[in-house]
Design a protein around this motif. Structure first.
Motif, PDB file in Angstrom:
ATOM      1  N   VAL A 103       3.377   6.037  -7.317  1.00 20.49           N
ATOM      2  CA  VAL A 103       2.523   6.852  -8.176  1.00 20.49           C
ATOM      3  C   VAL A 103       3.138   8.233  -8.381  1.00 20.49           C
ATOM      4  O   VAL A 103       3.061   8.806  -9.474  1.00 20.49           O
ATOM      5  CB  VAL A 103       1.095   6.955  -7.580  1.00 20.49           C
TER       6      VAL A 103
ATOM      7  N   GLN B 296       3.204   1.431  -3.304  1.00 12.64           N
ATOM      8  CA  GLN B 296       2.492   1.819  -4.521  1.00 12.64           C
ATOM      9  C   GLN B 296       2.018   3.268  -4.459  1.00 12.64           C
ATOM     10  O   GLN B 296       1.979   3.953  -5.473  1.00 12.64           O
ATOM     11  CB  GLN B 296       1.329   0.868  -4.763  1.00 12.64           C
ATOM     12  N   THR B 297       1.678   3.733  -3.263  1.00  7.51           N
ATOM     13  CA  THR B 297       1.267   5.127  -3.103  1.00  7.51           C
ATOM     14  C   THR B 297       2.400   6.067  -3.494  1.00  7.51           C
ATOM     15  O   THR B 297       2.197   7.039  -4.222  1.00  7.51           O
ATOM     16  CB  THR B 297       0.832   5.401  -1.651  1.00  7.51           C
ATOM     17  N   PHE B 298       3.617   5.760  -3.041  1.00  6.32           N
ATOM     18  CA  PHE B 298       4.749   6.620  -3.372  1.00  6.32           C
ATOM     19  C   PHE B 298       5.253   6.366  -4.795  1.00  6.32           C
ATOM     20  O   PHE B 298       5.810   7.265  -5.414  1.00  6.32           O
ATOM     21  CB  PHE B 298       5.870   6.443  -2.342  1.00  6.32           C
TER      22      PHE B 298
ATOM     23  N   THR C  63      11.425  10.919  -1.248  1.00  2.73           N
ATOM     24  CA  THR C  63      10.434   9.874  -1.033  1.00  2.73           C
ATOM     25  C   THR C  63      10.980   8.793  -0.106  1.00  2.73           C
ATOM     26  O   THR C  63      10.263   8.281   0.756  1.00  2.73           O
ATOM     27  CB  THR C  63      10.017   9.262  -2.386  1.00  2.73           C
TER      28      THR C  63
ATOM     29  N   ILE D 216       0.848  -1.199   0.000  1.00  2.16           N
ATOM     30  CA  ILE D 216       0.000   0.000   0.000  1.00  2.16           C
ATOM     31  C   ILE D 216       0.877   1.241   0.000  1.00  2.16           C
ATOM     32  O   ILE D 216       0.695   2.148  -0.815  1.00  2.16           O
ATOM     33  CB  ILE D 216      -0.943  -0.007   1.219  1.00  2.16           C
ATOM     34  N   MET D 217       1.839   1.268   0.885  1.00  2.00           N
ATOM     35  CA  MET D 217       2.712   2.442   0.977  1.00  2.00           C
ATOM     36  C   MET D 217       3.638   2.533  -0.237  1.00  2.00           C
ATOM     37  O   MET D 217       3.825   3.619  -0.800  1.00  2.00           O
ATOM     38  CB  MET D 217       3.528   2.396   2.264  1.00  2.00           C
TER      39      MET D 217
END
Length: 176
Positions: free
Chosen positions: A86, A82-84, A129, A79-80
């Protein structure tokens, strides 16, 4: 995807530009040389996507064999990650647009310079990031997924740290 498709149809057929409104008659214009050139370019891309999908399936099967702790930790850390990711993908898309516009204007030297600058910025963004992921990862896991076992949370935090460490390279790859 349905909304995306409808938006594309709206902008293609609802706009004032007549040059980009293909009709059924345009399909008759497709000849064998065009089809060959299309598949010459598209086939490697299609094969790449099929192999990527197969690889992701293999990953899932391997994680499943490793046990529920691994599956849960991978789900949380993905989750984390893939969020970053993006953000990095978005920068890659922006770079494509900027460089494409410059190439369209035949400003080749400026495009080279801008490409180098954007590549450097992608590394900086990736480093930023990385720091955010490493610092916020433990808080994210313990706050949002506090019902997991300590072992699963520790593994998820370690995975987030690992994913964070390759973010600069990932951002650079998306930009180039």
């Amino acid at each position: 995807r349905l909304i995306e498709f409808c938006l594309i149809l709206y902008f293609v057929y609802g706009g004032k530009e007549k040059e980009i409104k293909p009709g059924l008659a345009d399909l008759k214009e497709i000849r064998l040389p065009f089809i060959k050139s299309y598949y010459k370019i598209a086939l490697p891309v299609i094969c790449n996507e099929v192999l990527w999908g197969f690889g992701m399936t293999v990953y899932s099967a391997i994680y499943g064999r490793m046990g529920e702790t691994t599956v849960a930790a991978m789900s949380v850390s993905n989750i984390m990650e893939q969020t970053f990711a993006v953000v990095a993908m978005g920068c890659g898309h922006i770079t494509t647009i900027i460089i494409g516009q410059l190439l369209g204007k035949e400003a080749f030297e400026e495009a080279k310079l801008r490409a180098k600058t954007l590549a450097l910025w992608s590394l900086i963004l990736g480093g930023f990031t990385t720091v955010i992921m490493i610092v916020s990862g433990p808080f994210f896991v313990r706050l949002v997924f506090n019902n997991l076992t300590e072992e699963t949370m520790t593994l998820a935090i370690n995975l987030i740290t690992m994913f964070a460490c390759y973010m600069p390279l990932r951002a650079f790859v998306y930009t180039n």
